[in-house]
Design an enzyme around this catalytic site. Structure first.
Site, PDB file in Angstrom:
ATOM      1  N   GLU A 128      14.732 -15.797  22.579  1.00  0.00           N
ATOM      2  CA  GLU A 128      14.738 -14.650  21.680  1.00  0.00           C
ATOM      3  C   GLU A 128      13.470 -13.847  21.887  1.00  0.00           C
ATOM      4  O   GLU A 128      12.381 -14.408  22.005  1.00  0.00           O
ATOM      5  CB  GLU A 128      14.825 -15.126  20.220  1.00  0.00           C
ATOM      6  CG  GLU A 128      14.781 -13.979  19.251  1.00  0.00           C
ATOM      7  CD  GLU A 128      15.166 -14.381  17.835  1.00  0.00           C
ATOM      8  OE1 GLU A 128      15.527 -15.547  17.628  1.00  0.00           O
ATOM      9  OE2 GLU A 128      15.092 -13.514  16.953  1.00  0.00           O
ATOM     10  N   GLY A 129      13.624 -12.555  21.973  1.00  0.00           N
ATOM     11  CA  GLY A 129      12.464 -11.678  22.092  1.00  0.00           C
ATOM     12  C   GLY A 129      12.517 -10.624  21.019  1.00  0.00           C
ATOM     13  O   GLY A 129      13.383 -10.657  20.144  1.00  0.00           O
ATOM     14  N   THR A 130      11.580  -9.681  21.079  1.00  0.00           N
ATOM     15  CA  THR A 130      11.581  -8.622  20.082  1.00  0.00           C
ATOM     16  C   THR A 130      12.763  -7.695  20.300  1.00  0.00           C
ATOM     17  O   THR A 130      13.193  -7.006  19.386  1.00  0.00           O
ATOM     18  CB  THR A 130      10.286  -7.798  20.164  1.00  0.00           C
ATOM     19  OG1 THR A 130      10.078  -7.468  21.540  1.00  0.00           O
ATOM     20  CG2 THR A 130       9.118  -8.571  19.628  1.00  0.00           C
TER      21      THR A 130
ATOM     22  N   ILE B  33      18.303 -11.115  21.900  1.00  0.00           N
ATOM     23  CA  ILE B  33      18.492 -12.563  21.852  1.00  0.00           C
ATOM     24  C   ILE B  33      19.473 -12.911  22.974  1.00  0.00           C
ATOM     25  O   ILE B  33      20.474 -12.204  23.156  1.00  0.00           O
ATOM     26  CB  ILE B  33      19.083 -13.023  20.513  1.00  0.00           C
ATOM     27  CG1 ILE B  33      18.290 -12.418  19.357  1.00  0.00           C
ATOM     28  CG2 ILE B  33      19.078 -14.531  20.417  1.00  0.00           C
ATOM     29  CD1 ILE B  33      18.938 -12.673  18.006  1.00  0.00           C
TER      30      ILE B  33
ATOM     31  N   ASP C  44      11.488  -1.050  37.462  1.00  0.00           N
ATOM     32  CA  ASP C  44      10.806  -2.219  36.898  1.00  0.00           C
ATOM     33  C   ASP C  44      11.038  -3.438  37.788  1.00  0.00           C
ATOM     34  O   ASP C  44      11.407  -4.497  37.302  1.00  0.00           O
ATOM     35  CB  ASP C  44      11.269  -2.491  35.474  1.00  0.00           C
ATOM     36  CG  ASP C  44      10.297  -3.404  34.731  1.00  0.00           C
ATOM     37  OD1 ASP C  44       9.157  -3.557  35.222  1.00  0.00           O
ATOM     38  OD2 ASP C  44      10.663  -3.947  33.695  1.00  0.00           O
TER      39      ASP C  44
ATOM     40  N   LYS D 241      23.702 -11.237  26.072  1.00  0.00           N
ATOM     41  CA  LYS D 241      22.440 -10.648  25.627  1.00  0.00           C
ATOM     42  C   LYS D 241      22.736  -9.752  24.439  1.00  0.00           C
ATOM     43  O   LYS D 241      23.371  -8.712  24.574  1.00  0.00           O
ATOM     44  CB  LYS D 241      21.842  -9.849  26.788  1.00  0.00           C
ATOM     45  CG  LYS D 241      20.581  -9.091  26.488  1.00  0.00           C
ATOM     46  CD  LYS D 241      20.033  -8.498  27.773  1.00  0.00           C
ATOM     47  CE  LYS D 241      18.813  -7.641  27.540  1.00  0.00           C
ATOM     48  NZ  LYS D 241      18.239  -7.164  28.803  1.00  0.00           N
TER      49      LYS D 241
END
Lengths: 429, 328
Positions: free
Chosen positions: A72-74, A77, A190, A94
């Protein structure tokens, strides 16, 4: 009441319990829509409150079973999951969190990811199986399951040893992915080691299109504040607003260099330091070596130490405090060939020639993605390792969760990052 | 250490001799020499102690000292015995030798039956050797078979290496290494020359002409593995515009500024990317083919008037109706 069978949204059903219209989540079931039989709104009497787009969305959602949470990130999830019809066909789901910045719509990153991944179909680019939305208006992207970690952990894990042929195989898969993006007029913006995930069969796949965009029309400015710093090319650091595929080629060169030396190639703490690190290796650009370089927004002439330092890339408002100009502003010479031979023995003469071509300061002299693939490095000995013979690491599923949840361009500075996030209860007493 | 245990229990001397703790050559026993070790030679499988072996055979090959055995033995072939029963030791040795030569697997045969027949033959010759039946003839057949197999593998290897050399030759014939390889392969070809002179095709070498010792029904021929294709850095992909050719330059007003703008130039913005993209989006997007439409328009001019080009094109081609109104 006559209901139009096509997409016109149905008016709210009468009655007190009418739910508010959820227009935002409707047109999301764009993928897989062709193989799902679209039920017409009029034909199903049970679904009086739902229009066709919602029903199609449900059709897509019902195909997948969500499993354990991988990370989980900002921004998102990541869950593991699989097709309900075939439990052996794994996917990664995702789920993008509702973002504070985009209250009335979808986060930019998600839009970009959906837009480009649904168009690009190549073995070295992560596959987007489907997109669906859930009741709380979250968007979920159903992505390919890539369990074997990423390129960055590969060179960081010292228990794994690999050969020049292995590097060539990985680098070629990366080069193919970038070439395919550019042939389809998509800039990834990126590219870095931990956006290159490894599938169960050893294939490297380019992931995270959250910062991607298509090639700009002439005269249309683009932002220079993209690409994770270590991989950012000099023209972006200098504030170029019109650039091309060269930015991805630079990042690709840095990734290959890191694979070869098994450490960061151009590490730095600020954007200014990044320029210094680049100049240390490639020399200071001049109007001779890079015509027009002095016209860039953040360019400082090398010998003029009275002018304030160039801004760091966060924008003109964040002018960097003047670093010690006296030592850093004098013109540097590019490193000679012996430096490359000494530092990159694993690449060989051809490989060194290739990454020097990819890491050329002037983006016009830099190789294009197509020229990269036409380089003699790929066809000369040693032959790239077959993907089934490539060295691989153990369970990387958590790592995949880590990689997919990250927001585009987010720098993972490592230890300090994690320490800062921890709550310090000791200080409360 | 069961022997040590039995000795401790006071076993008789006869028992000791049966166990073989007395050397039949020098009659020394383990009681006198606790470090005594026995050796056998697979030539005749007669046991003797290590010191006897050293004494008798250190000056070169000699006859077996056991009465009635006249075989010539060499010191290098003496070894420790693995099995207590020397008959088993001998059988295992024979089986090892046969298995090294007769090493086909099931996948080498057309059917399971053929494979079983082969195994049957192998077992038969193994027992022939063990029981010393038709010893000479069996040995000869085995030798012939081994040679035939070796020749077959060699001919395949040489074709593979020849392929490899020609491949490297085509890559860079100028370089020194290539010339060296060329020379080498020339020598190899010369060396192969006389052997392959009487047989035009290396594959057909051993079918009828030579006696291979055995013939097995349903045995597949060994085939050289397919040569590996040169590495394709594009992974088999090819993206070339099919419907248009992109030119180097287009003289259009609205992009002339960007063409000379220093910011575009120094930033690496390539106007040719824009050209190819514009053309791609114009021509490859919706299945619209200008040339076909032109033909259709000409047809239309000669025939009916008033039909739209779109439908005229599809009608003229006899193709399917292009569904233009995608609901999304």
């Amino acid at each position: 009441m006559v209901i139009s069978p096509v997409l016109s949204p149905k008016p709210n059903p009468p009655g007190p319990g009418a739910r508010p219209p959820t227009m935002k989540s409707k047109p999301l079931a764009i993928l897989n829509s062709s193989n799902v039989q679209p039920p017409t709104a009029a034909s199903t009497p049970g679904d009086t409150g739902r229009d066709m787009a919602e029903q199609m969305n449900d059709e897509v959602r019902k195909q997948f079973k969500t499993g354990a949470k991988l990370g989980e990130g900002t921004y998102a999830i990541v869950y593991s999951g699989h097709y309900k019809s075939d439990p052996s066909s794994l996917v990664a789901i995702k789920k993008i969190k509702v973002n504070q910045d985009y209250k009335d719509g979808i986060a930019m990153d998600a839009i970009r990811e959906i837009k480009f991944l649904s168009e690009l179909d190549h073995p070295n680019i992560i596959k987007l199986h489907a997109v669906f939305s859930t009741k709380d208006q979250n968007i979920s992207l159903v992505l390919e399951h890539l369990p074997l970690g990423d390129i960055e952990t590969l060179w960081k894990t010292h228990s794994i040893s690999y050969s020049p042929a292995d590097i060539k195989a990985w680098a070629n898969m990366l080069a193919q992915a970038v070439w395919f993006c550019h042939e389809n007029y998509v800039l990834h913006r990126d590219i870095k080691g931990n956006n290159l995930l490894i599938a169960a069969d050893g294939t490297v796949k380019l992931a995270d299109f959250g910062l991607a965009r298509s090639f700009a029309d002439p005269g249309r400015p683009m932002t220079y504040n993209v690409i994770t710093r270590f991989y950012r090319p000099p023209e972006l650091l200098l504030g170029a607003r019109h650039y091309g595929g060269g930015v991805d080629v630079w990042s690709m060169g840095v990734v290959i260099a890191e694979l070869a030396i098994r450490e960061w190639f151009l590490p730095s703490n600020t954007d200014f330091e990044q320029l210094v690190a680049i100049y240390d290796v490639f020399g200071t650009p001049t109007e001779d070596s890079w015509p027009g370089v002095s016209q860039f927004e953040f360019y400082t002439p090398p010998d003029d130490s009275s002018v304030p330092a160039p801004a760091n890339g966060t924008g003109p408002s964040h002018r960097a405090t003047s670093p010690s100009q006296s030592t850093q502003s004098s013109i540097k010479r590019p490193q000679p060939l012996t430096y490359w031979r000494q530092r990159f023995p694993l690449l060989g003469e051809d490989g060194i020639d290739l990454i020097r071509g990819m890491l050329t300061l002037d983006p016009r002299k830099r190789l294009s993605a197509r020229e990269v693939l036409e380089h003699r490095y790929w066809t000369n000995a040693p032959r790239p390792t077959k993907k089934e013979d490539l060295p691989r690491q153990g369970s990387g599923e958590e790592k995949m969760g880590e990689d997919l949840k990250r927001r585009g361009g987010e720098v993972e500075s490592g230890r300090v990052d994690k320490v800062a996030r921890k709550l310090d209860f000791g200080a409360m007493r | 250490m069961s022997k040590a245990a039995s000795r401790a229990n006071g076993a008789s001397t006869k028992r000791l001799a049966e166990d073989g703790d007395i050397c039949p050559v020098c009659k020394s026993s383990r009681y006198l020499n606790p470090n005594m070790r026995f050796r056998v030679n697979p030539e005749c499988y007669h046991r003797m102690c290590e010191s006897c072996v050293d004494r008798i055979f250190s000056h070169g090959p000699a006859a077996c000292p056991i009465a009635g055995c006249k075989r010539t033995l060499r010191r290098a072939r003496f070894r420790e015995q693995t099995f207590e029963d020397l008959k088993v030791e001998r059988e295992v040795d024979i089986r090892k030798r046969v298995a090294r030569v007769m090493n086909k697997t099931e996948s080498d045969f057309e059917t399971l039956r053929d494979y079983n027949n082969y195994l049957e033959t192998v077992e038969e010759i193994t027992w022939n050797l063990i029981l010393k039946i038709d010893l000479e003839a069996t040995e000869k057949r085995l030798r012939l078979w081994e040679e035939a197999q070796k020749a077959e593998v060699e001919s395949i290897n040489s074709t593979v290496s020849r392929r490899l050399h020609t491949a490297t030759d085509t890559v860079d014939p100028q370089s020194d290494t290539a010339r060296v390889i060329l020379k080498k392969s020339g020598v190899q070809r010369k060396a192969l020359g006389p052997s392959s002179a009487n047989t035009p095709e290396p594959g057909a070498m051993d079918t009828g002409l030579k006696d291979t010792g055995f013939t097995f029904a349903g045995l597949k021929k060994r085939v050289a593995p397919e040569p590996e294709k040169p590495f394709d850095p594009y992974g088999g992909w090819n993206i070339e515009p099919q419907y248009y050719t992109v030119m180097d330059d287009y003289d259009v007003d609205f992009i002339s500024g960007a063409k000379t703008d220093v910011h575009h130039l120094a930033g690496g913005y390539d106007i040719r990317d824009f050209y190819s993209r514009a053309l791609c989006e114009a021509f490859s997007g919706f299945g619209v083919f200008v040339e076909e439409e032109v033909i259709a328009r000409e047809n239309q001019a000669s025939g009916d008037v008033g039909v739209g080009t779109q439908t005229a094109a599809t009608v003229a081609d006899g193709g399917k109706e292009v569904n233009m109104d995608d609901i999304f």
